[in-house]
Design a protein around this motif. Sequence first.
Motif, PDB file in Angstrom:
ATOM      1  N   PHE A 165     -16.500  -8.448  15.184  1.00 17.01           N
ATOM      2  CA  PHE A 165     -15.999  -7.190  14.633  1.00 17.01           C
ATOM      3  C   PHE A 165     -16.964  -5.789  14.047  1.00 17.01           C
ATOM      4  O   PHE A 165     -16.881  -4.452  13.719  1.00 17.01           O
ATOM      5  CB  PHE A 165     -14.813  -7.899  13.579  1.00 17.01           C
ATOM      6  CG  PHE A 165     -15.827  -8.496  12.526  1.00 17.01           C
ATOM      7  CD1 PHE A 165     -16.633  -8.076  11.446  1.00 17.01           C
ATOM      8  CD2 PHE A 165     -15.299 -10.096  12.384  1.00 17.01           C
ATOM      9  CE1 PHE A 165     -17.475  -8.876  10.298  1.00 17.01           C
ATOM     10  CE2 PHE A 165     -15.784 -10.402  11.693  1.00 17.01           C
ATOM     11  CZ  PHE A 165     -17.424 -10.185  10.484  1.00 17.01           C
ATOM     12  N   CYS A 166     -18.573  -6.961  13.991  1.00 16.98           N
ATOM     13  CA  CYS A 166     -19.243  -5.479  13.151  1.00 16.98           C
ATOM     14  C   CYS A 166     -20.507  -4.409  13.820  1.00 16.98           C
ATOM     15  O   CYS A 166     -21.168  -5.130  15.387  1.00 16.98           O
ATOM     16  CB  CYS A 166     -20.096  -6.493  12.236  1.00 16.98           C
ATOM     17  SG  CYS A 166     -20.826  -6.010  11.342  1.00 16.98           S
ATOM     18  N   VAL A 167     -20.959  -3.988  13.349  1.00 15.62           N
ATOM     19  CA  VAL A 167     -21.725  -2.984  13.865  1.00 15.62           C
ATOM     20  C   VAL A 167     -23.229  -3.085  13.545  1.00 15.62           C
ATOM     21  O   VAL A 167     -23.675  -2.392  13.768  1.00 15.62           O
ATOM     22  CB  VAL A 167     -21.451  -0.779  14.358  1.00 15.62           C
ATOM     23  CG1 VAL A 167     -19.800  -0.827  14.744  1.00 15.62           C
ATOM     24  CG2 VAL A 167     -20.548  -1.053  12.594  1.00 15.62           C
ATOM     25  N   VAL A 168     -23.276  -3.935  12.027  1.00 22.03           N
ATOM     26  CA  VAL A 168     -24.381  -3.873  12.026  1.00 22.03           C
ATOM     27  C   VAL A 168     -25.610  -4.087  13.158  1.00 22.03           C
ATOM     28  O   VAL A 168     -26.869  -3.605  12.807  1.00 22.03           O
ATOM     29  CB  VAL A 168     -24.276  -5.181  10.521  1.00 22.03           C
ATOM     30  CG1 VAL A 168     -25.848  -5.193  10.303  1.00 22.03           C
ATOM     31  CG2 VAL A 168     -23.844  -4.625   9.607  1.00 22.03           C
ATOM     32  N   GLY A 345     -17.465  -0.394  20.974  1.00 20.87           N
ATOM     33  CA  GLY A 345     -18.826  -0.952  21.498  1.00 20.87           C
ATOM     34  C   GLY A 345     -19.455  -2.207  20.576  1.00 20.87           C
ATOM     35  O   GLY A 345     -20.371  -3.436  21.339  1.00 20.87           O
ATOM     36  N   THR A 346     -18.160  -3.063  19.718  1.00 15.47           N
ATOM     37  CA  THR A 346     -18.530  -4.925  19.855  1.00 15.47           C
ATOM     38  C   THR A 346     -17.182  -5.551  20.680  1.00 15.47           C
ATOM     39  O   THR A 346     -16.082  -4.669  20.528  1.00 15.47           O
ATOM     40  CB  THR A 346     -18.092  -4.679  18.181  1.00 15.47           C
ATOM     41  OG1 THR A 346     -16.488  -4.038  17.315  1.00 15.47           O
ATOM     42  CG2 THR A 346     -18.454  -3.514  17.353  1.00 15.47           C
ATOM     43  N   PRO A 347     -17.956  -6.584  20.491  1.00 12.45           N
ATOM     44  CA  PRO A 347     -16.458  -7.355  21.275  1.00 12.45           C
ATOM     45  C   PRO A 347     -15.536  -6.865  21.318  1.00 12.45           C
ATOM     46  O   PRO A 347     -14.312  -6.992  21.605  1.00 12.45           O
ATOM     47  CB  PRO A 347     -17.235  -8.826  21.478  1.00 12.45           C
ATOM     48  CG  PRO A 347     -18.605  -7.913  21.272  1.00 12.45           C
ATOM     49  CD  PRO A 347     -18.360  -6.998  20.083  1.00 12.45           C
ATOM     50  N   ALA A 348     -15.006  -7.399  19.740  1.00 13.46           N
ATOM     51  CA  ALA A 348     -13.294  -6.964  18.978  1.00 13.46           C
ATOM     52  C   ALA A 348     -12.921  -6.548  19.434  1.00 13.46           C
ATOM     53  O   ALA A 348     -11.543  -6.295  20.081  1.00 13.46           O
ATOM     54  CB  ALA A 348     -13.834  -8.264  18.042  1.00 13.46           C
ATOM     55  N   ALA A 349     -12.798  -4.904  20.038  1.00 15.98           N
ATOM     56  CA  ALA A 349     -12.485  -3.724  19.876  1.00 15.98           C
ATOM     57  C   ALA A 349     -11.618  -4.012  21.219  1.00 15.98           C
ATOM     58  O   ALA A 349     -10.319  -2.896  21.180  1.00 15.98           O
ATOM     59  CB  ALA A 349     -13.702  -2.838  19.517  1.00 15.98           C
ATOM     60  N   GLU A 350     -11.941  -4.314  22.085  1.00 12.18           N
ATOM     61  CA  GLU A 350     -11.231  -4.743  23.287  1.00 12.18           C
ATOM     62  C   GLU A 350     -10.045  -5.666  24.096  1.00 12.18           C
ATOM     63  O   GLU A 350      -9.764  -5.537  24.669  1.00 12.18           O
ATOM     64  CB  GLU A 350     -12.695  -5.139  24.642  1.00 12.18           C
ATOM     65  CG  GLU A 350     -13.556  -4.331  24.602  1.00 12.18           C
ATOM     66  CD  GLU A 350     -13.901  -2.896  24.811  1.00 12.18           C
ATOM     67  OE1 GLU A 350     -13.094  -2.986  25.639  1.00 12.18           O
ATOM     68  OE2 GLU A 350     -14.999  -2.652  23.709  1.00 12.18           O
ATOM     69  N   ARG A 351      -9.989  -6.103  22.070  1.00 13.40           N
ATOM     70  CA  ARG A 351      -8.970  -7.009  22.974  1.00 13.40           C
ATOM     71  C   ARG A 351      -7.609  -6.491  22.376  1.00 13.40           C
ATOM     72  O   ARG A 351      -7.806  -5.807  21.204  1.00 13.40           O
ATOM     73  CB  ARG A 351      -9.251  -8.605  21.384  1.00 13.40           C
ATOM     74  CG  ARG A 351     -11.158  -8.864  21.786  1.00 13.40           C
ATOM     75  CD  ARG A 351     -10.964  -9.733  21.291  1.00 13.40           C
ATOM     76  NE  ARG A 351     -12.352 -10.715  21.377  1.00 13.40           N
ATOM     77  CZ  ARG A 351     -13.340 -11.172  20.848  1.00 13.40           C
ATOM     78  NH1 ARG A 351     -12.720 -11.783  19.670  1.00 13.40           N
ATOM     79  NH2 ARG A 351     -14.280 -12.071  21.537  1.00 13.40           N
ATOM     80  N   ALA A 352      -7.010  -7.314  22.138  1.00 10.22           N
ATOM     81  CA  ALA A 352      -5.174  -7.001  21.745  1.00 10.22           C
ATOM     82  C   ALA A 352      -4.812  -6.770  20.221  1.00 10.22           C
ATOM     83  O   ALA A 352      -5.451  -7.635  20.159  1.00 10.22           O
ATOM     84  CB  ALA A 352      -4.357  -8.250  22.736  1.00 10.22           C
TER      85      ALA A 352
END
Length: 442
Positions: A165-168, A345-352
């Motif tokens: 979830f994190c952009v850091v 740009g983070t993996p979880a952003a693409e999920r449901a």
Amino acid sequence: MTEPRKLYVRTYGCQMNVYDSERMAEALAPAGYVATDSPDDADMILLNTCHIREKAAEKVYSELGRFKPLKAARPDLKIGVAGCVAQAEGEEMMRRQPMVDLVIGPQSYHRLPALEAKLREGGRAVETEFPAEDKFDHLPQRPKATRGPTAFLTVQEGCDKFCAFCVVPYTRGAEVSRPAARVLSEARDLVARGVREVTLLGQNVNAYHGEGPEGGEWSLARLVRALAEVEGLERIRYTTSHPNDMDDDLIAAHGDCAKLMPYLHLPVQAGSDRILKRMNRKHTAESYIRLIERIRAARPDILISGDFIVGFPEETEEDFRATLDLVEAVNYGYAFSFKYSPRPGTPAAERAQVDPAEAQDRLERLQALLGRQQRAVQDAMVGREVSVLFEKPGRFPGQMAGKSEYLHAVHVEDPRAEAGSIGRVRVTESHPNSLSGVLVGD
Ligand code: 5AD
Ligand code: SF4
């Protein structure tokens, strides 16, 4: 003598930004800048931004919009954007907001004096590289002005954990630790200027692995133990940590290093193993709870604080209940909880995504539970003696306010309580956000 130029810095987000803002102001001092509290009379405005949650960039653009009349009235006014939104937006920010003169990412602050000179010649600049060198190396040493009794000290930056979830890891880059000798000399300098408590900062500070003064690598525990030898430095804290980097020595330090305060911010984010896995946290609820038990075995009175995210993609009611169960098991003294916000740009952003109303409902239920725990932990201080580092006058006449070792705000009415002194206080009352008590001696 030329008129001093005025610098207005507005800081958003984490404590690391607070530290960076101070250092940026110091870096610009040789160019004649002094701080001002208002943008209205500033010659330079710097927004030190945060990208961790929702609509960060949009908020910065709208904030910048508000400076438009100022810039129109005084075209010489320089406007800079620093911090994680600057890092993420880069050139785009210059295009979208022609009023901006400078975009500078968190790893480039040592370039600030040179860039400021360029602005004065009428140029604009974007600097968002990740240089290999220590950004603090080239910043001027802190001037010897006195300061308040507490200070932040950045020891580590960046993160290699890549929680989903994190952009850091994208905005602050890979983990970099500052050499121990540099941290120690900065701490001594702070103490000489009146500081008695330092909070060591890092995005993942317990992963600290700085170069030791005689070569080799120092862990955070080793650094804490060395700082504890600094005369005049009375209190040490650190934030923020990942559970997997709590090594045995650091846990032991909580038991045997008297200057290390009994407060630990150890985010867990969620209590469902399925969600923890999807978050790429690389620990389970059970392993986290066992870890807390080991820390409490070393220091039974330690106050635990945490971060939580609700409504992470695919989180079900059952997953959420596992978070509530974990909270019940740990008993938090302090907590921050957030609705999941997709960061591009983070993996979880693409999920449901979870239904926003459902996420809101979970947030409210979690906050109600955490609020009750927090209040109970604070109320349990009544009747106890705590040690308070007094920082400044309280809200009411005759009051002096400070923090206990557990980071609770405490105030007393006693002329003997001076800013910068540490006193024993018997807690008499618990209020919504603070404790009050009476001084019982040093
Ligand atoms: N959405 C919601 N909360 C987040 N955090 C980090 N990224 C996000 C996100 N995308 C929270 C985590 C972290 C704290 C600093 O901010 O709980 O520990
Ligand atoms: Fe972000 Fe912390 Fe996870 Fe690093 S450990 S990716 S900073 S949440």
